[in-house]
Design a protein around this motif. Sequence first.
Motif, mmCIF file in Angstrom:
data_model
loop_
_atom_site.group_PDB
_atom_site.id
_atom_site.type_symbol
_atom_site.label_atom_id
_atom_site.label_comp_id
_atom_site.label_asym_id
_atom_site.label_seq_id
_atom_site.Cartn_x
_atom_site.Cartn_y
_atom_site.Cartn_z
ATOM 1 N N ALA A 387 0.841 -1.210 0.000
ATOM 2 C CA ALA A 387 0.000 0.000 0.000
ATOM 3 C C ALA A 387 0.873 1.255 0.000
ATOM 4 O O ALA A 387 0.576 2.236 -0.700
ATOM 5 N N VAL A 388 1.958 1.219 0.772
ATOM 6 C CA VAL A 388 2.840 2.394 0.838
ATOM 7 C C VAL A 388 3.510 2.609 -0.523
ATOM 8 O O VAL A 388 3.600 3.750 -1.014
ATOM 9 N N ASP A 389 3.947 1.537 -1.159
ATOM 10 C CA ASP A 389 4.578 1.671 -2.482
ATOM 11 C C ASP A 389 3.578 2.179 -3.516
ATOM 12 O O ASP A 389 3.908 3.013 -4.360
ATOM 13 N N GLN A 390 2.355 1.672 -3.433
ATOM 14 C CA GLN A 390 1.347 2.136 -4.402
ATOM 15 C C GLN A 390 1.012 3.610 -4.176
ATOM 16 O O GLN A 390 0.758 4.354 -5.129
ATOM 17 N N THR A 391 1.048 4.015 -2.926
ATOM 18 C CA THR A 391 0.798 5.433 -2.617
ATOM 19 C C THR A 391 1.871 6.294 -3.279
ATOM 20 O O THR A 391 1.578 7.371 -3.833
ATOM 21 N N ALA A 392 3.114 5.817 -3.227
ATOM 22 C CA ALA A 392 4.209 6.565 -3.865
ATOM 23 C C ALA A 392 3.978 6.646 -5.372
ATOM 24 O O ALA A 392 4.253 7.680 -6.003
ATOM 25 N N GLN A 393 3.446 5.578 -5.941
ATOM 26 C CA GLN A 393 3.155 5.602 -7.397
ATOM 27 C C GLN A 393 2.074 6.628 -7.725
ATOM 28 O O GLN A 393 2.175 7.358 -8.709
ATOM 29 N N ILE A 394 1.044 6.666 -6.895
ATOM 30 C CA ILE A 394 -0.038 7.639 -7.135
ATOM 31 C C ILE A 394 0.524 9.052 -7.011
ATOM 32 O O ILE A 394 0.253 9.934 -7.829
ATOM 33 N N ARG A 395 1.345 9.225 -5.988
ATOM 34 C CA ARG A 395 1.963 10.540 -5.776
ATOM 35 C C ARG A 395 2.733 10.966 -7.032
ATOM 36 O O ARG A 395 2.541 12.068 -7.558
ATOM 37 N N ALA A 396 3.590 10.073 -7.509
ATOM 38 C CA ALA A 396 4.413 10.406 -8.679
ATOM 39 C C ALA A 396 3.523 10.710 -9.884
ATOM 40 O O ALA A 396 3.763 11.678 -10.624
ATOM 41 N N GLY A 397 2.481 9.905 -10.060
ATOM 42 C CA GLY A 397 1.587 10.091 -11.210
ATOM 43 C C GLY A 397 0.885 11.445 -11.151
ATOM 44 O O GLY A 397 0.747 12.128 -12.177
ATOM 45 N N ARG A 452 -8.391 13.493 -0.366
ATOM 46 C CA ARG A 452 -7.767 12.470 0.464
ATOM 47 C C ARG A 452 -7.810 11.135 -0.275
ATOM 48 O O ARG A 452 -8.881 10.660 -0.661
ATOM 49 N N ILE A 453 -6.626 10.575 -0.486
ATOM 50 C CA ILE A 453 -6.526 9.323 -1.249
ATOM 51 C C ILE A 453 -5.775 8.322 -0.384
ATOM 52 O O ILE A 453 -4.592 8.515 -0.088
ATOM 53 N N CYS A 454 -6.454 7.278 0.026
ATOM 54 C CA CYS A 454 -5.817 6.302 0.914
ATOM 55 C C CYS A 454 -5.866 4.928 0.253
ATOM 56 O O CYS A 454 -6.933 4.474 -0.168
ATOM 57 N N VAL A 455 -4.718 4.284 0.171
ATOM 58 C CA VAL A 455 -4.697 2.938 -0.395
ATOM 59 C C VAL A 455 -5.043 1.973 0.732
ATOM 60 O O VAL A 455 -4.269 1.780 1.665
ATOM 61 N N THR A 456 -6.210 1.405 0.645
ATOM 62 C CA THR A 456 -6.670 0.575 1.763
ATOM 63 C C THR A 456 -7.125 -0.811 1.318
ATOM 64 O O THR A 456 -7.299 -1.707 2.133
ATOM 65 N N HIS A 457 -7.298 -0.992 0.013
ATOM 66 C CA HIS A 457 -7.735 -2.294 -0.494
ATOM 67 C C HIS A 457 -6.507 -3.132 -0.824
ATOM 68 O O HIS A 457 -5.636 -2.710 -1.581
ATOM 69 N N GLY A 458 -6.437 -4.308 -0.271
ATOM 70 C CA GLY A 458 -5.230 -5.137 -0.402
ATOM 71 C C GLY A 458 -4.985 -5.650 -1.809
ATOM 72 O O GLY A 458 -3.897 -6.151 -2.095
ATOM 73 N N GLU A 459 -5.978 -5.551 -2.702
ATOM 74 C CA GLU A 459 -5.786 -6.103 -4.050
ATOM 75 C C GLU A 459 -5.833 -5.035 -5.139
ATOM 76 O O GLU A 459 -5.992 -5.364 -6.316
ATOM 77 N N THR A 460 -5.699 -3.790 -4.752
ATOM 78 C CA THR A 460 -5.620 -2.732 -5.761
ATOM 79 C C THR A 460 -4.437 -3.030 -6.693
ATOM 80 O O THR A 460 -3.352 -3.379 -6.233
ATOM 81 N N SER A 461 -4.684 -2.892 -7.998
ATOM 82 C CA SER A 461 -3.636 -3.260 -8.965
ATOM 83 C C SER A 461 -3.054 -2.008 -9.629
ATOM 84 O O SER A 461 -3.577 -0.899 -9.463
ATOM 85 N N ALA A 462 -2.008 -2.240 -10.425
ATOM 86 C CA ALA A 462 -1.418 -1.120 -11.173
ATOM 87 C C ALA A 462 -2.470 -0.515 -12.112
ATOM 88 O O ALA A 462 -2.540 0.708 -12.286
ATOM 89 N N ALA A 463 -3.301 -1.376 -12.692
ATOM 90 C CA ALA A 463 -4.348 -0.871 -13.599
ATOM 91 C C ALA A 463 -5.336 0.003 -12.823
ATOM 92 O O ALA A 463 -5.796 1.042 -13.324
ATOM 93 N N ASP A 464 -5.658 -0.391 -11.584
ATOM 94 C CA ASP A 464 -6.574 0.421 -10.769
ATOM 95 C C ASP A 464 -5.961 1.793 -10.495
ATOM 96 O O ASP A 464 -6.667 2.812 -10.502
ATOM 97 N N ILE A 465 -4.670 1.806 -10.250
ATOM 98 C CA ILE A 465 -4.009 3.085 -9.960
ATOM 99 C C ILE A 465 -4.025 3.973 -11.206
ATOM 100 O O ILE A 465 -4.295 5.179 -11.120
ATOM 101 N N ALA A 466 -3.808 3.360 -12.330
ATOM 102 C CA ALA A 466 -3.855 4.139 -13.573
ATOM 103 C C ALA A 466 -5.257 4.728 -13.765
ATOM 104 O O ALA A 466 -5.401 5.901 -14.139
#
Length: 475
Positions: A387-397, A452-466
């Motif tokens: 979740a923390v890594d995906q948050t960093a991806q959202i931030r960068a995007g 406010r954007i919180c990554v809380t779902h354990g199966e969120t994927s790269a496609a979901d982030i996109a």
Amino acid sequence: MTPAPAMPAAIPDPPEALFPPWPERQRIDDYLTRELARAQERVAAGPATPTLDLEVFRRELARFDFTVPRPLPALLDWSMSVLEHGVVHLTHPRYFGLFNPAPSFPAQCADRIVGSFNPQVASSATSPAAVALEAHVIRMVAQRAGFPASCGGHFTSGGSEANYTALLCALTRAHPQFAADGARAFPGQPVFYTSKECHRSWVKIAHQAGIGRSAARLVATDGGGRMAPEALAAAIAADVANGHVPFLIVASAGTTNAGMIDPLAACADLAQRHRLWYHVDAAWGGAMIASEKLRGALAGLERADSATIDAHKWFATTMGCGMFLVRDATAQSDVFQVAASYMPSHEMSVDPYMNSAQWSRRFVGLRLFLSLAAAGWAGHAVHIERAVDQTAQIRAGLEARGWAIVNDSPLAVLSAVPPPARGEPRKVVERVLESGRAWVSVARFEERDVIRICVTHGETSAADIAILIESLTRS
Ligand SMILES: Cc1ncc(COP(=O)(O)O)c(C=O)c1O
């Protein structure tokens, strides 16, 4: 001659609608399992937001006057449909929402088992195994958080109850007469300190506890969402000078708005200096104890007198499953001890009804037990780190598209501000929610509206982030 006793009226069979024969139960249960899996597949592929027309639904509800029974299978279909179309979906992989999770599968299994046995966890005599299991999980979590072997605690309905318990422990330790006389035992108004970014349960708790909402001193932050230690020290000094009675400092480890961590060690120092109870509200962020890589951000937690960590947040159990952890286990029995002759056990340090606010209670601890036992700390560490890594991806995007991220949290929540051309955060959120493609919310962070954007779902994927980034930046 005494008359013969009247023949008792024939006792009816148990109502079949409530207690169907076992083969029928099994059939319905199998059906439910299958249909729930299908519904969750549809949820993941559909909108994250409710689509049900509430007016129509209210009219439908009004027809339930409970005079004519309806067949259960049809009612189950109806209930699943209501939930499929009538709530924001925490189980949707693009729910970037509040701290409530998509529940882990072991936790859901626990719910089924517990619902079937329905043990009464108030007493160690009625549920010896359940009480022992919960105590074990609590000790393991508390020790992992850095508490000593003498620690204790218990499962709660959630973070609010755990926080309330902390406040009662603090008041009870602050004055020997508080238990008997309440707030009037104190020579001045008892007051406590937390930051203005704290979870608002603290304000309600002050009211509930009878010390009044004004007892909650909402201390200034440092401009970055963390309690400012100088402001805290000044607030304590001013209260002492005015005859008030400080009794508690609450630091947040993962603020609700922005995932910020108060300076835990500095707050511990001040609590020590003024002999105040020190509580860390780590309702969400506390799950980081699972990760060797990230847990350093919680340094200072181990100095707390008590802590809140919710299993139903980042440990991903079903709700409600909070935890109150306490350094000295006797503090909680000092608050909740009680004599009740009808209870089958009276063990001060063991019986949940003598150590916690609730009495009759569901066996919620099995949810975290099964999650931890099935995945280990390591599995939970992956869940958190991901979740923390995906948050960093959202931030960068978002930053690459001209957005600003105004919080600096080591956790998995962003306070995002769109470029002016995209409009106010509230408008952007409205558009995203209307599209149903994701769920995000508006929050206030340091006096400004943010998304406010919180990554809380354990199966969120790269496609979901996109898709999230696309929804935010193009909607
Ligand atoms: C920091 C913090 N404390 C307490 C709570 C309250 O927890 P609950 O909703 O489980 O009562 C929350 C909820 O989000 C929270 O973020």
